[in-house]
Structures are given as structure tokens and as C-alpha cells.
Design an enzyme around this catalytic site. Structure first.
Site, mmCIF file in Angstrom:
data_model
loop_
_atom_site.group_PDB
_atom_site.id
_atom_site.type_symbol
_atom_site.label_atom_id
_atom_site.label_comp_id
_atom_site.label_asym_id
_atom_site.label_seq_id
_atom_site.Cartn_x
_atom_site.Cartn_y
_atom_site.Cartn_z
ATOM 1 N N GLU A 125 0.867 -1.167 0.000
ATOM 2 C CA GLU A 125 0.000 0.000 0.000
ATOM 3 C C GLU A 125 0.910 1.225 0.000
ATOM 4 O OE1 GLU A 125 -3.901 1.774 2.333
ATOM 5 O OE2 GLU A 125 -2.467 0.531 3.432
ATOM 6 N N HIS A 137 -0.446 7.143 6.326
ATOM 7 C CA HIS A 137 0.898 6.995 5.755
ATOM 8 C C HIS A 137 1.730 8.242 6.036
ATOM 9 C CE1 HIS A 137 -0.002 3.413 3.086
ATOM 10 N NE2 HIS A 137 -1.200 3.758 3.547
ATOM 11 N N HIS A 210 -10.134 0.640 -0.006
ATOM 12 C CA HIS A 210 -11.036 1.166 1.038
ATOM 13 C C HIS A 210 -11.872 2.365 0.585
ATOM 14 C CE1 HIS A 210 -7.514 3.680 1.786
ATOM 15 N NE2 HIS A 210 -6.907 2.772 2.542
ATOM 16 N N ASN A 213 -12.558 6.242 1.820
ATOM 17 C CA ASN A 213 -11.538 6.561 2.817
ATOM 18 C C ASN A 213 -10.227 6.878 2.111
ATOM 19 O OD1 ASN A 213 -12.446 5.939 5.862
ATOM 20 N ND2 ASN A 213 -13.519 4.548 4.475
ATOM 21 N N ASP A 267 -8.252 -4.108 6.740
ATOM 22 C CA ASP A 267 -7.249 -3.075 7.002
ATOM 23 C C ASP A 267 -6.828 -3.116 8.475
ATOM 24 O OD1 ASP A 267 -5.478 -1.047 6.492
ATOM 25 O OD2 ASP A 267 -6.975 0.530 6.262
#
Length: 376
Positions: A125, A137, A210, A213, A267
Site C-alpha cells: 500500500e 501513511h 477502502h 476513505n 485493514d
């Protein structure tokens, strides 16, 4: 050939409940609809769940763990009905991936065969994500797409999927290069508008990461990547149905739009199954309170969701049992392009989850071997 019965009252086969027992032999399904067990049997056999986006659980962070961690994670996942998964690595300094990819390569080999859920590859990801939508992140570690660099990263381990932002310079070229390698591309953490998203899908991207999001927000005259994915044939819509990342109504509306393309992911991060406290997601510190995992600024940082709970949540939103199971089995299997995953029928590999009347996991078989049995 030694055969064994599961002792169930029915099995979910191609979306239909077939009364009778299931017989397994040599790692495959020998028979469905067999004569019932004494007393009629109990529970329903369904295909084993798949999770294509999971950062960790039970104190294990996949970006920094070893084989012992994968053993613990595999056993814990089997207890939630998962029979196969993609360990997911959050954006990190490039050097951090080396040991992580070596570890997951060993975990995906026969070295861990017979220990819980199977590692099916790895999901990267990032690190080629939009600085406008970093989510959890680290913005300082995000990178501009570079085909040679990305392919070199994929050469270091069994990369099966990559989430990226296609609107970044070189993003569409990276989509093409990864697709040519057989790596599944999912659009996520992206500011792509609908036109750019469709260009990425034209180049071979096959999913959105996702939904709703960490990507460009849907608007009536600017539906963005989410709107494009929802109506695009062949594009898998991945969603975290924990009632934290999505309101139940939003999750169900997306399901009603995408139907068989709707795929559940957790997740989950290392706090899953651990309770409240302070944990890590890659190099980031995450606070967990109840069902929410957040950075210090309140940004959601993964989840504590398990796949069996996601199935129950989707079913509770209004999806039928067969539809909710499909979203955790056949939909992710189609995204991976593996016709032997996500199914339960005669001759299929015996990756099977048994559910009770409350859809709780009572038994899990991986390649015909029993990996979890609930204590009565």
C-alpha cells in the site's frame, strides 16, 4: 485415501444452501450434500474467507515481524475464518521493505504450510500515494511513481497487489507496468478524478482501496475515483465494513451498487484482538479506543476489524448471507485471479469455514487440514 466429514447441516455452494454434510479427502472436497451426520449436523460450511488488505493483528505488525509473527498471525486469522491473506505493508523508507519482503517470502513458502491461514503474497500500500490523501501513511515517505524502482521493489518478494495514486506523474505508466507483470493494481490514497480513474482502469487497474476513505471525495459533479469505481464493470470495490470507516448506510449503498464486485477487507493493524492501548502501524504510533484506531491528530489508522465481524456487519446492513459470504470469498478471489480460491464445491481445494447460527466461526480448514476448532 482417508476421508473425513465436517458434521455440518448444510454448505453454501455457488450461492445456494445445499442440505447435508461435507466430506473432505486429500486436501479437497470429496462430496457436498452427503448424508447428514447423526442428529442432522450443525453449522454451515462456507468457502474460507480471504483478506487482501491487513497490516497485522494480535500484536504482529507485518512490516516488522518474522516467521514466528506469521505463525501467530496465521493461527489468529484461522480463528476468524480466514484461510488466505495478503500481508499489507504501509508506506515506509525503501530500506524497511527489504527484511519485510524476505520474511513474507519465507512465510508464503512451504515453511509455514499447515500453520493457520496461508500467505498468498504481499500487498504494497504505497509508497506511490497522493500527498493530499496520505491517511495514516507518513507524508515524508511518499514517492513519485518510478517504474524501474517499483518493479525492483516487486522483485524483492512475492508482491501480489499494489495500491497507488494514478494521477501522480508517471502513475498511469506504473499501472501499465505492474499489470504487465501480473500484479493487481488498486487505486487508493488518490486525488484522481473520474476521468483519471477510468484511464487507470483502461490501463489495467482493477480495484479501489477502502472506498470513501483516503481518496478524493465523491460529489455530484465530481464523483472522483470512488464514483468511477462503483459503476465501472470489472472493478472491485474494497471496503472496510466496521461501522467506523463507513456508516452502515454508506456501506450498504456501495454494496447495492457494486454487488458481486463488492469485496470486504479489514485493514486491520496489530491492535486487532488486543484491546485498547498504544500500538504501531509501520513506524507510526496508533492509539486504539474501542473500535477506532487513530493517529494523534484523529486520523484513522487501520482498524481492529476481523473478517468474520465484517461478514456479520454486511449481513446486518441488509445483504443476504450468500451475498455477505461472497464479499469475503469469491469477490477477493476474482480480484486475485485465482479460480481455486473463494469456492466450495466438489473437487475444490478444501479451504472451508464453518459458521454457527450467529455467523460465528466454529471451525476452519486450510487445504483440508483443520486449523481452528472453537472450544465448546
Amino acid at each position: 485415501m482417508s476421508a473425513s466429514r465436517l458434521g455440518v447441516r448444510a454448505a453454501l455452494v455457488d450461492g445456494e444452501l445445499v442440505p447435508g454434510d461435507v466430506v473432505v479427502a486429500d486436501g479437497r472436497v470429496l462430496e457436498v450434500g452427503a448424508s447428514p451426520a447423526p442428529g442432522g449436523g450443525s453449522g454451515i460450511a462456507v468457502p474460507g474467507f480471504l483478506d487482501l488488505h491487513i497490516n497485522g493483528l494480535v500484536g504482529v505488525d507485518f512490516l516488522s515481524t518474522d516467521l514466528d509473527g506469521y505463525r501467530a498471525a496465521g493461527a489468529a486469522l484461522a480463528a476468524t475464518g480466514v484461510t488466505g491473506y495478503l500481508p499489507t505493508f504501509i508506506t515506509s523508507p525503501l530500506g524497511d521493505y527489504d527484511d519485510a519482503l524476505r520474511a513474507v517470502g519465507a512465510a508464503a513458502s512451504d515453511e509455514l504450510a499447515g500453520i493457520g491461514a496461508r500467505v498468498l503474497g504481499v500487498h504494497l500500500e504505497g509508497p506511490y500515494l497522493s500527498p493530499r490523501w496520505p491517511g495514516a501513511h507518513d507524508p515524508e515517505q511518499l514517492r513519485t511513481p518510478d517504474v524501474d524502482e517499483a518493479l525492483g521493489l516487486c522483485d524483492r518478494g512475492p508482491v501480489r497487489m499494489m495500491t497507488l495514486a494514478p494521477e501522480l506523474p508517471g502513475g498511469l505508466d506504473l499501472v501499465s507496468a505492474l499489470t504487465a507483470r501480473g500484479i493487481v493494481v488498486s487505486c487508493g490514497h488518490t486525488d484522481a478524478d473520474a476521468a483519471t480513474a477510468n484511464a487507470a482502469f483502461d490501463r489495467g487497474a482493477r480495484a479501489i482501496t477502502h472506498l470513501y476513505n483516503a481518496h478524493r471525495r465523491w460529489a455530484p459533479r465530481d464523483p472522483g475515483v470512488g464514483g468511477a469505481a462503483l459503476v465501472r464493470p470489472g472493478v472491485t470495490v474494497q471496503a472496510i465494513v466496521d461501522h467506523v470507516h463507513l456508516a452502515p448506510e454508506a456501506a450498504y449503498a456501495a454494496f447495492l451498487t457494486a454487488r458481486e464486485r463488492f469485496s470486504l477487507v479489514t485493514d486491520a493493524m496489530e491492535a486487532a484482538g488486543q484491546g485498547d492501548g498504544t500500538y504501531r502501524l509501520g513506524r507510526r504510533e496508533v492509539a486504539v479506543h474501542g473500535a477506532s484506531a487513530e493517529l494523534s491528530d484523529g486520523t484513522l489508522a487501520g482498524s481492529v476489524l476481523t473478517m468474520d465481524a465484517a461478514v456479520r456487519n454486511l449481513h446486518g446492513c441488509g445483504a443476504t448471507l450468500a451475498e455477505a459470504i461472497w464479499a469475503a470469498t469469491a469477490a477477493p478471489a476474482r480480484l486475485l485471479g485465482d479460480p481455486e480460491l473463494g469456492i466450495l464445491r466438489t473437487g475444490a481445494r478444501a479451504n472451508i469455514t464453518v459458521l454457527d447460527d450467529d455467523l460465528a466461526v466454529v471451525r476452519t480448514l486450510v487445504e483440508g487440514a483443520e486449523q481452528f476448532v472453537a472450544i465448546a
